[in-house]
Design an enzyme around this catalytic site. Structure first.
Site, PDB file in Angstrom:
ATOM      1  N   HIS A  24       0.816  -1.215   0.000  1.00  0.00           N
ATOM      2  CA  HIS A  24       0.000   0.000   0.000  1.00  0.00           C
ATOM      3  C   HIS A  24       0.856   1.274   0.000  1.00  0.00           C
ATOM      4  O   HIS A  24       1.924   1.325   0.597  1.00  0.00           O
ATOM      5  CB  HIS A  24      -0.930   0.012   1.223  1.00  0.00           C
ATOM      6  CG  HIS A  24      -0.166   0.053   2.517  1.00  0.00           C
ATOM      7  ND1 HIS A  24       0.180   1.231   3.128  1.00  0.00           N
ATOM      8  CD2 HIS A  24       0.347  -0.943   3.274  1.00  0.00           C
ATOM      9  CE1 HIS A  24       0.859   0.962   4.225  1.00  0.00           C
ATOM     10  NE2 HIS A  24       0.981  -0.348   4.332  1.00  0.00           N
ATOM     11  N   HIS A  58      11.891  -1.159 -13.144  1.00  0.00           N
ATOM     12  CA  HIS A  58      11.667  -2.607 -13.315  1.00  0.00           C
ATOM     13  C   HIS A  58      11.835  -3.238 -11.952  1.00  0.00           C
ATOM     14  O   HIS A  58      12.917  -3.199 -11.364  1.00  0.00           O
ATOM     15  CB  HIS A  58      12.684  -3.196 -14.304  1.00  0.00           C
ATOM     16  CG  HIS A  58      12.610  -4.681 -14.428  1.00  0.00           C
ATOM     17  ND1 HIS A  58      13.546  -5.420 -15.119  1.00  0.00           N
ATOM     18  CD2 HIS A  58      11.712  -5.600 -13.956  1.00  0.00           C
ATOM     19  CE1 HIS A  58      13.229  -6.711 -15.068  1.00  0.00           C
ATOM     20  NE2 HIS A  58      12.125  -6.837 -14.359  1.00  0.00           N
TER      21      HIS A  58
HETATM   22  C1  LIG Z   1      23.586  -5.934  -8.253  1.00  0.00           C
HETATM   23  C2  LIG Z   1      24.113  -6.398  -9.594  1.00  0.00           C
HETATM   24  C3  LIG Z   1      23.454  -5.568 -10.721  1.00  0.00           C
HETATM   25  C4  LIG Z   1      25.613  -6.096  -9.559  1.00  0.00           C
HETATM   26  O1  LIG Z   1      26.174  -6.445 -10.768  1.00  0.00           O
HETATM   27  P1  LIG Z   1      27.671  -5.909 -11.090  1.00  0.00           P
HETATM   28  O2  LIG Z   1      27.669  -4.419 -11.102  1.00  0.00           O
HETATM   29  O3  LIG Z   1      28.115  -6.622 -12.328  1.00  0.00           O
HETATM   30  O4  LIG Z   1      28.501  -6.318  -9.816  1.00  0.00           O
HETATM   31  P2  LIG Z   1      29.550  -7.515  -9.606  1.00  0.00           P
HETATM   32  O5  LIG Z   1      28.990  -8.810 -10.103  1.00  0.00           O
HETATM   33  O6  LIG Z   1      30.854  -7.037 -10.154  1.00  0.00           O
HETATM   34  O7  LIG Z   1      29.642  -7.612  -8.027  1.00  0.00           O
HETATM   35  C5  LIG Z   1      30.210  -6.577  -7.248  1.00  0.00           C
HETATM   36  C6  LIG Z   1      30.234  -7.031  -5.796  1.00  0.00           C
HETATM   37  O8  LIG Z   1      28.888  -7.108  -5.306  1.00  0.00           O
HETATM   38  C7  LIG Z   1      28.577  -8.440  -4.881  1.00  0.00           C
HETATM   39  N1  LIG Z   1      27.197  -8.719  -5.308  1.00  0.00           N
HETATM   40  C8  LIG Z   1      26.700  -8.596  -6.567  1.00  0.00           C
HETATM   41  N2  LIG Z   1      25.388  -8.872  -6.582  1.00  0.00           N
HETATM   42  C9  LIG Z   1      25.061  -9.181  -5.310  1.00  0.00           C
HETATM   43  C10 LIG Z   1      23.829  -9.543  -4.720  1.00  0.00           C
HETATM   44  N3  LIG Z   1      22.714  -9.621  -5.427  1.00  0.00           N
HETATM   45  N4  LIG Z   1      23.822  -9.758  -3.380  1.00  0.00           N
HETATM   46  C11 LIG Z   1      24.964  -9.659  -2.650  1.00  0.00           C
HETATM   47  N5  LIG Z   1      26.176  -9.302  -3.174  1.00  0.00           N
HETATM   48  C12 LIG Z   1      26.207  -9.077  -4.485  1.00  0.00           C
HETATM   49  C13 LIG Z   1      29.594  -9.317  -5.577  1.00  0.00           C
HETATM   50  O9  LIG Z   1      29.800 -10.511  -4.855  1.00  0.00           O
HETATM   51  C14 LIG Z   1      30.806  -8.429  -5.592  1.00  0.00           C
HETATM   52  O10 LIG Z   1      31.381  -8.419  -4.293  1.00  0.00           O
HETATM   53  P3  LIG Z   1      32.994  -8.249  -4.061  1.00  0.00           P
HETATM   54  O11 LIG Z   1      33.355  -6.901  -4.631  1.00  0.00           O
HETATM   55  O12 LIG Z   1      33.140  -8.337  -2.584  1.00  0.00           O
HETATM   56  O13 LIG Z   1      33.607  -9.367  -4.825  1.00  0.00           O
HETATM   57  C15 LIG Z   1      23.820  -7.889  -9.877  1.00  0.00           C
HETATM   58  O14 LIG Z   1      24.721  -8.718  -9.171  1.00  0.00           O
HETATM   59  C16 LIG Z   1      22.398  -8.280  -9.516  1.00  0.00           C
HETATM   60  O15 LIG Z   1      22.087  -8.740  -8.411  1.00  0.00           O
HETATM   61  N6  LIG Z   1      21.487  -8.083 -10.484  1.00  0.00           N
HETATM   62  C17 LIG Z   1      20.079  -8.384 -10.358  1.00  0.00           C
HETATM   63  C18 LIG Z   1      19.695  -9.388 -11.442  1.00  0.00           C
HETATM   64  C19 LIG Z   1      18.234  -9.697 -11.401  1.00  0.00           C
HETATM   65  O16 LIG Z   1      17.618  -9.919 -10.380  1.00  0.00           O
HETATM   66  N7  LIG Z   1      17.630  -9.709 -12.575  1.00  0.00           N
HETATM   67  C20 LIG Z   1      16.231  -9.964 -12.734  1.00  0.00           C
HETATM   68  C21 LIG Z   1      15.896 -10.116 -14.187  1.00  0.00           C
HETATM   69  S1  LIG Z   1      14.192 -10.463 -14.435  1.00  0.00           S
END
Ligand SMILES: CC(C)(COP(=O)(O)OP(=O)(O)OC[C@H]1O[C@@H](n2cnc3c(N)ncnc32)[C@H](O)[C@@H]1OP(=O)(O)O)[C@@H](O)C(=O)NCCC(=O)NCCS
Length: 218
Positions: free
Chosen positions: A134, A143
């Site tokens: 709510h 998104h």
């Molecule tokens: C948050 C996100 C965008 C980061 O992507 P990125 O910029 O490429 O980041 P990286 O993969 O380089 O990770 C950077 C750091 O964050 C951490 N990290 C990334 N995603 C994380 C998450 N979801 N939860 C916890 N830690 C996360 C990594 O372990 C890394 O840690 P470190 O520096 O200690 O090694 C991505 O990991 C994510 O969660 N995307 C969401 C995807 C999703 O749900 N899509 C739905 C489609 S319908």
């Protein structure tokens, strides 16, 4: 209702299922990978520039069926259509409160719940089985990914991407064009153009820098 989809990728196929779930029909899939407009079977395929002609000819409504928020915004600005030209698509198995508002071009996937007095902007994707509680406000081009839990009174800025299964606790704000990692739990306001991850969510990137692991803040 006749619907024209802009985009012809995986996300567009999911939206096509949403459209047909309501007994509506996808009459065109427009994508700039096609050079000219042609009809194959019952559906038109062609470049996005064909949209104006098809709207006139078919009296159809449009959905920009592209997952990337910034690309959706760029295409909406390029097409320069009126709000009336866009459809709002609500899957028949979504639950939307009568007091909630959904903007044009917004798509609500199966299993979504949008509760009382929530305000959802234009060209938003509310993905499978999430909850918008709510009084939330969700900005244009956001998104919210599958399974996310956006609790009461949360403000989500324009262009925000909330990852799958993330939770935001009540009344917090996520600044425009920020990203929340999958499975994260947001317990503080997040400034715009940031990326925050983890439980509790900590900012790992801001607009102009990557925050070092030793110096991360919520
Ligand atoms: C948050 C996100 C965008 C980061 O992507 P990125 O910029 O490429 O980041 P990286 O993969 O380089 O990770 C950077 C750091 O964050 C951490 N990290 C990334 N995603 C994380 C998450 N979801 N939860 C916890 N830690 C996360 C990594 O372990 C890394 O840690 P470190 O520096 O200690 O090694 C991505 O990991 C994510 O969660 N995307 C969401 C995807 C999703 O749900 N899509 C739905 C489609 S319908």
């Amino acid at each position: 209702m006749k619907v024209i989809l802009i985009g012809d990728s995986g996300h567009a196929r999911v939206i096509a299922d949403n459209v047909t779930s309501n007994g509506d029909t996808v009459i065109a899939r427009l994508d700039d990978k096609y050079s000219e407009l042609e009809k194959r079977g019952e559906c038109f395929y062609g470049p996005s520039s064909s949209v104006h002609e098809l709207i006139r000819q078919e009296q159809a409504k449009v959905v920009i069926a592209i997952g990337a928020n910034a690309v959706r915004q760029k295409i909406a600005s390029k097409l320069n259509l009126s709000e009336d030209n866009y459809a709002t698509i609500i899957h028949k198995e979504a639950i939307v409160s009568p007091s909630a508002e959904l903007g044009p071009g917004t798509v609500v996937m199966p299993g979504v719940i949008v509760n009382a007095a929530a305000k959802v902007g234009s060209h938003v994707i509310l993905n499978t089985r999430l909850v918008i509680e709510h009084d939330c406000v969700i900005g244009d081009y956001a998104h919210v990914s599958p399974g996310a839990m956006i609790t009461g009174g949360v403000l989500v800025g324009d262009g925000v991407h909330i990852g799958a299964g993330a939770t935001v606790i009540p009344t917090k704000s996520i600044g425009a064009w920020s990203t929340i990692g999958a499975g994260s739990v947001v317990i503080d306001d997040i400034e715009e153009h940031s990326t925050a991850v983890g439980v509790p969510a900590r900012i790992i990137k801001t607009a102009d820098q990557t925050v070092s692991t030793a110096n991360r803040k919520a």
